[in-house]
Design an enzyme around this catalytic site. Structure first.
Site, PDB file in Angstrom:
ATOM      1  NE  ARG A 108      -3.568   2.113   2.913  1.00  0.00           N
ATOM      2  CZ  ARG A 108      -4.838   2.253   2.537  1.00  0.00           C
ATOM      3  NH1 ARG A 108      -5.411   1.288   1.831  1.00  0.00           N
ATOM      4  NH2 ARG A 108      -5.539   3.319   2.861  1.00  0.00           N
ATOM      5  CG  HIS A 123      -8.118   0.992  -3.429  1.00  0.00           C
ATOM      6  ND1 HIS A 123      -7.483  -0.163  -3.032  1.00  0.00           N
ATOM      7  CD2 HIS A 123      -8.749   1.475  -2.309  1.00  0.00           C
ATOM      8  CE1 HIS A 123      -7.711  -0.374  -1.754  1.00  0.00           C
ATOM      9  NE2 HIS A 123      -8.465   0.604  -1.289  1.00  0.00           N
ATOM     10  CD  GLN A 125     -13.065  -0.872  -1.361  1.00  0.00           C
ATOM     11  OE1 GLN A 125     -12.333  -0.752  -0.379  1.00  0.00           O
ATOM     12  NE2 GLN A 125     -14.264  -1.422  -1.288  1.00  0.00           N
ATOM     13  CG  ASP A 147     -12.913   7.755  -2.142  1.00  0.00           C
ATOM     14  OD1 ASP A 147     -13.037   7.392  -0.959  1.00  0.00           O
ATOM     15  OD2 ASP A 147     -11.818   7.836  -2.718  1.00  0.00           O
ATOM     16  NE  ARG A 191     -10.121  -4.188   0.244  1.00  0.00           N
ATOM     17  CZ  ARG A 191      -9.385  -3.163   0.698  1.00  0.00           C
ATOM     18  NH1 ARG A 191      -9.984  -2.028   1.074  1.00  0.00           N
ATOM     19  NH2 ARG A 191      -8.072  -3.251   0.758  1.00  0.00           N
TER      20      ARG A 191
END
Length: 323
Positions: A101, A128, A131, A224, A292
Site C-alpha cells: 500500500r 485501488h 477494493q 469516495d 475485502r
C-alpha cells in the site's frame, strides 16, 4: 510465469469472473483453500495508514494457512536506504507474496519487475483494484449478474477510486459512469483503457461533469472521500468544489428505484454522503467492507495458483523452487 495484480486490467474478464466465483466459494467455506500452508509468509507493506486493508489482508493470509508480516511506515529500508529492485529480490527469497500500500504506481511496477513472487497493489495514488473486486463481489451478491448493470461514481473523479471503477467495472461488462467537476476528471489514458476493455465486454464508459446524467437510472451509486490523505489542508476548498456531487437522498432518488449505495470508507457523513444514505436501507457498505477479506483471499489464491506457487496444488502443477 509469476502473476501480479497492479491494476484492475491485469485480470482478463474471464479471470475476474473466476476470482469472484472463488471469492463467493471462500466466503461460503472460509478455510477450503490453504495455498499458504506451511505457514508461508506474506509481506504486507504499508507506506500509508490503513484499517480495512490491514485487517483484511492479515486475516485473509491467516485463513489461507499463512503468516502475515505487517511492515508499517518507516519500519523498513524499502525505497530509502535500499532500492525497490533490491528489496524485491530479497522479498522473493523469503516471502510467498508481497502486498504493498503505497504512493507511486511506478514503485509497484518496479517491485513486480524484479519479484519472482506475486506483487499485489494494496492501494496506490493511481489505482485501488482490490477494493473494486470487493465492490463487484458485493454487487454480484445483491443483483446476480454484473454484465449490463450501471454504476455511477460521483465526486472526486481524478482519484484512484474513479480510475479503478472505470477499469474494473468495464472488465465486468458494466456501464460505468463517472461524474466530477472540471479539473477533477480521470486521466485520458485511463478513460481510453476503460473504453477499450468495455468494447470487449459489452460495457460502456461515460465521463461527465453532470452528476444528474451519471445518476439517472443507475443500479449502484458510489462515492469516495473528497479529502484524501495529504489533502487535509485543502478541505474547505474541496468541500466547496464538490458540494454539488454529494450523495444525498435527492441524489439517490435519481438512480433506479432499487439502487444501492457503496463507499470504500472511511466516510464523512454530511460531506460526500448524507447520513441517511450511508446508514439507510440502500447502503451495502458493511457487506462491501467484509468482502475485502473474501475478494482478497480469492485474488491471492488465484495469483499463487496461476504462478504455480500454491502449497495445496497437486505437485505436478507446482513451480519448481526458485528462491
Amino acid at each position: 510465469m509469476t502473476r501480479h495484480f497492479l491494476v484492475d486490467t491485469d485480470l482478463t474478464p474471464d479471470e475476474q469472473a473466476s476470482v469472484l466465483d472463488l471469492a463467493a466459494s471462500l466466503k461460503a467455506d472460509r478455510f477450503s483453500r490453504r495455498p499458504l500452508a506451511g505457514p508461508q509468509t506474506v509481506g504486507v507493506v504499508f507506506d500509508k495508514t490503513s484499517t480495512r486493508t490491514r485487517v483484511s489482508f492479515a486475516t485473509g493470509v491467516s485463513d489461507l494457512g499463512g503468516s502475515p508480516l505487517i511492515i508499517n511506515p518507516g519500519e523498513s529500508q524499502l525505497g530509502h536506504k535500499e532500492s525497490i529492485a533490491d528489496s524485491a529480490r530479497v522479498f522473493s527469497r523469503m516471502l510467498a507474496a508481497v502486498v504493498w500500500r503505497t504512493y507511486e504506481q511506478a514503485g509497484l511496477e518496479e517491485m513486480a519487475e524484479h519479484s519472482t513472487v506475486p506483487v499485489v497493489n494494496g492501494l496506490s495514488d493511481d489505482y485501488h483494484p482490490c477494493q473494486i473486486l470487493a465492490d463487484l463481489l458485493t454487487l454480484r451478491e445483491h443483483f446476480g449478474d454484473l454484465a449490463g448493470r450501471t454504476l455511477a461514481y460521483v465526486g472526486d473523479a481524478a482519484n484512484n477510486m474513479a480510475n479503478s471503477y472505470l477499469l474494473g467495472c468495464a472488465t465486468a461488462g458494466m456501464h460505468v459512469r463517472v461524474a466530477g467537476p472540471e479539473g477533477y476528471l480521470p486521466r485520458e489514458d485511463v478513460v481510453a483503457a476503460a473504453r477499450e476493455r468495455a468494447g470487449a465486454t459489452g460495457g460502456s464508459v461515460l465521463v461527465t461533469t453532470d452528476a444528474r446524467e451519471a445518476l439517472a437510472g443507475a443500479d449502484a451509486v458510489v462515492t469516495d472521500t473528497w479529502v484524501s490523505m495529504g489533502q487535509e489542508s485543502e478541505k474547505a476548498e474541496r468541500t466547496e468544489i464538490f458540494a454539488a456531487y454529494s450523495v444525498t437522498a435527492e441524489a439517490m432518488a435519481l438512480a433506479a428505484q432499487d439502487a444501492v449505495f457503496l463507499h470504500c470508507l472511511p466516510a464523512y457523513r454530511g460531506l460526500e454522503v448524507a447520513a441517511e444514505v450511508i446508514d439507510g436501507p440502500a447502503s451495502l457498505v458493511w457487506d462491501e467492507a467484509e468482502n475485502r477479506l473474501h475478494a482478497q483471499k480469492a485474488l491471492l489464491t488465484f495469483l499463487l495458483d496461476s504462478s504455480g506457487l500454491s502449497a495445496d496444488l497437486p505437485a505436478a502443477l507446482r513451480r519448481e523452487e526458485t528462491r
